[in-house]
Design an enzyme around this catalytic site. Structure first.
Site, mmCIF file in Angstrom:
data_model
loop_
_atom_site.group_PDB
_atom_site.id
_atom_site.type_symbol
_atom_site.label_atom_id
_atom_site.label_comp_id
_atom_site.label_asym_id
_atom_site.label_seq_id
_atom_site.Cartn_x
_atom_site.Cartn_y
_atom_site.Cartn_z
ATOM 1 N N HIS A 454 0.819 -1.049 -0.023
ATOM 2 C CA HIS A 454 -0.104 -0.022 -0.018
ATOM 3 C C HIS A 454 1.009 1.201 0.025
ATOM 4 O O HIS A 454 2.051 1.235 0.525
ATOM 5 C CB HIS A 454 -0.938 -0.190 1.118
ATOM 6 C CG HIS A 454 -1.774 -1.171 1.394
ATOM 7 N ND1 HIS A 454 -2.218 -1.893 2.496
ATOM 8 C CD2 HIS A 454 -2.612 -1.926 0.137
ATOM 9 C CE1 HIS A 454 -3.098 -2.710 2.168
ATOM 10 N NE2 HIS A 454 -3.214 -2.584 0.822
ATOM 11 N N GLU A 492 -3.322 -3.164 -5.321
ATOM 12 C CA GLU A 492 -4.710 -3.272 -5.326
ATOM 13 C C GLU A 492 -5.230 -1.850 -5.238
ATOM 14 O O GLU A 492 -6.049 -1.682 -4.314
ATOM 15 C CB GLU A 492 -5.624 -4.161 -4.725
ATOM 16 C CG GLU A 492 -4.670 -4.750 -3.281
ATOM 17 C CD GLU A 492 -4.652 -4.082 -1.986
ATOM 18 O OE1 GLU A 492 -5.787 -3.382 -1.680
ATOM 19 O OE2 GLU A 492 -3.792 -4.049 -1.397
#
Length: 537
Positions: A454, A492
């Protein structure tokens, strides 16, 4: 070829200069006597021309794919895909009165070869990867097959020893496609060790901690590693006895003198070693446990708060990129790692050939002028472009709780990215299998050692497509180095974050599919170790 300065990831610098029939590598941090033969080594680097005559026998299948046999070599001018070869021709060690000899001469040679390859694979421009031999000359370049960039290691000079190349091969530094034992009994012939090479892809996936170490000063050396003055011999006086070089008082030295020539006292970097030995340890055998009914390996503990986990000089921006574990401390962790010392840093007031590297002197990068990590997160998370994605806006207590949860997580740990010691972004490195993402993947879609990332960049001055490519590829690089069993890295991002998705695709990620999380519709982006060649330079 003009002399060039090489920045190793542990902060040491080398000067590379052309000499007769080769290249000289001088270790700047060990040149304490300003000798005309400073500590370092010399290599012979040559390029072999492709055959263009018809007198030789036809090439075999492998030569048809990768190129014709070679003829007499010429002096190296620029990198080629497979025609370059090198060997170390001579070594100049520092004085034994100042530094203890390396415990293992083989490891010292391995370090020299590794540093040489670090320079070689930074050379610009890189060779054209498209193969030409046996290819229809009318075929457009874009349609031609690509080959791996490699440099051949000759069994000459220092490498003539019977056991040296086998040891370097066991270390993983060199390789050969001749994987048989060999039928000859005469070991002096070196059968099987004459066609060794190092590929760019393999080199960048070898942990540098295996090879980089420092020499220990002798007990009575006047050149301690922590001395703030340029190390030099004592100056003579009228009585004919040398005056001692200035040094720190014993109370100020502490244990710093045991941390090598490049590092400052208690430097938290991944290369710090009080024993002056390589700091790499292989991963342990896997043991398994369950988290929320998901079976996965027991994960190693992440580095401690504030500890630097990755550092590398990036030539295209002229700065050191580093990542460290985030900290709950009310004071910002002091950055003691290397800085660029170039334009934008502090000016260097050191004399030429000084033994003190400018990368370890106090600068704006390593002075403790930054806010603590919770204050950084408070600033970054309350920026509208960040809060819309992360949802952690609010008072500083919100970010404190967020960081506390991240540090207590068993499958993930928070990281602060820095340019020359100045924080620029927040990142999370996690194990996919027991993460929320792992619950959306089945079968071969998720492996035991897959990692995920992330990311957010909080400082406006460090935004932009070029820097994004650098830090993304550096985080992927860290994942490969942290555990050789990791074969894939995932991100993602939200599907409407098309700019970031394009950045990921530019560094080798590919979109697998979309994943519906409770809080977002995400594009599943993945990169594999086998398709990754090198970090962005």
């Amino acid at each position: 070829m003009a002399p060039s300065l090489v920045h190793l990831p542990n902060g040491q610098t080398l000067t590379v200069s052309p000499v007769f029939a080769g290249l000289s590598f001088k270790a700047n941090d060990l040149n304490i006597h300003h000798s005309i033969f400073p500590p370092g080594w010399t290599i012979i680097l040559e390029t072999e021309e492709d055959h263009d005559d018809g007198d030789e026998s036809p090439p075999d299948e492998k030569e048809q794919i990768y190129g014709w046999r070679k003829k007499a070599p010429r002096r190296y001018q620029k990198s080629t895909l497979r025609n370059d070869s090198l060997f170390i021709s001579s070594i100049s060690n520092p004085s034994n009165t100042d530094f203890k000899p390396a415990t293992s001469p083989t490891r010292q040679v391995a370090m020299m070869l590794w540093a040489t390859l670090w320079w070689y694979f930074h050379e610009k421009p890189p060779p054209d990867p498209h193969l030409t031999a046996g290819i229809n000359p009318n075929m457009p370049k874009e349609g031609r097959p690509k080959g791996a960039w490699r440099v051949n290691i000759k069994r000459e000079g220092i490498f003539k020893g019977k056991l040296l190349l086998p040891k370097l091969e066991r270390m993983g530094l060199i390789a050969s496609e001749e994987s048989s034992v060999g039928a000859r009994l005469d070991e002096r012939r070196g059968e099987g060790w004459t066609k060794m090479f190092v590929s760019q892809q393999s080199f960048w996936q070898i942990d540098p901690r295996i090879f980089l170490f420092t020499l220990a000063p002798t007990q009575h050396s006047p050149f301690p590693g922590t001395s703030p003055f340029p190390s030099r011999p004592g100056s003579p006086n009228r009585e004919g006895t040398p005056l001692p070089s200035p040094r720190l008082p014993d109370s100020a030295q502490g244990e710093g003198g045991q941390h090598g020539l490049w590092s400052q006292p208690h430097s938290p970097g991944p290369f710090t070693s009080s024993s002056h030995l390589p700091t790499y340890y292989p991963p342990p055998p896997p043991q398994f446990t369950f988290t929320d009914n998901i079976r996965h390996p027991i994960r190693p503990k992440p580095p401690a708060q504030g500890q630097t986990i990755y550092t590398r000089y990036v030539p295209s921006v002229g700065q050191y990129l580093s990542f460290r574990t985030a900290s709950m401390s009310s004071k910002a962790p002091t950055y003691r790692g290397p800085t660029s010392g170039g334009s934008g840093g502090t000016p260097s007031f050191l004399p030429p050939n000084s033994a003190i590297s400018s990368s370890t002197l106090p600068s704006l990068g390593n002075l403790n002028l930054c806010p603590c990590d919770t204050d950084l997160l408070h600033d970054w998370m309350n920026q509208p472009r960040v809060s819309s994605s992360w949802g952690v806006q609010g008072p500083v207590s919100t970010q404190e709780k967020f960081l506390e949860n991240g540090l207590n997580d068993k499958h993930s740990f928070p990281v602060i990215g820095c340019w020359d010691g100045k924080p620029f972004g927040y990142f999370e490195i996690y194990w996919v299998k027991e993460d929320h993402l792992g619950r959306h993947l089945t079968g071969s879609d998720v492996n035991d050692w897959d990692r995920g990332l992330h990311a957010l960049v909080g400082e406006q001055e460090f935004r932009g497509p070029h820097r994004v490519k650098i830090w993304i590829s550096a985080l992927v690089h860290y994942c490969w180095l942290a555990d050789p069993r990791t074969q894939r890295v995932f991100l993602e991002p939200r599907v409407d974050n098309t700019k970031f998705i394009n950045y990921l695709q530019n560094v080798g990620f590919s979109k697998q599919r979309e994943v519906a999380f409770p809080h977002k519709q995400a594009a599943l982006m993945r990169i594999g170790r086998d398709g990754w060649h090198a970090p962005e330079l």
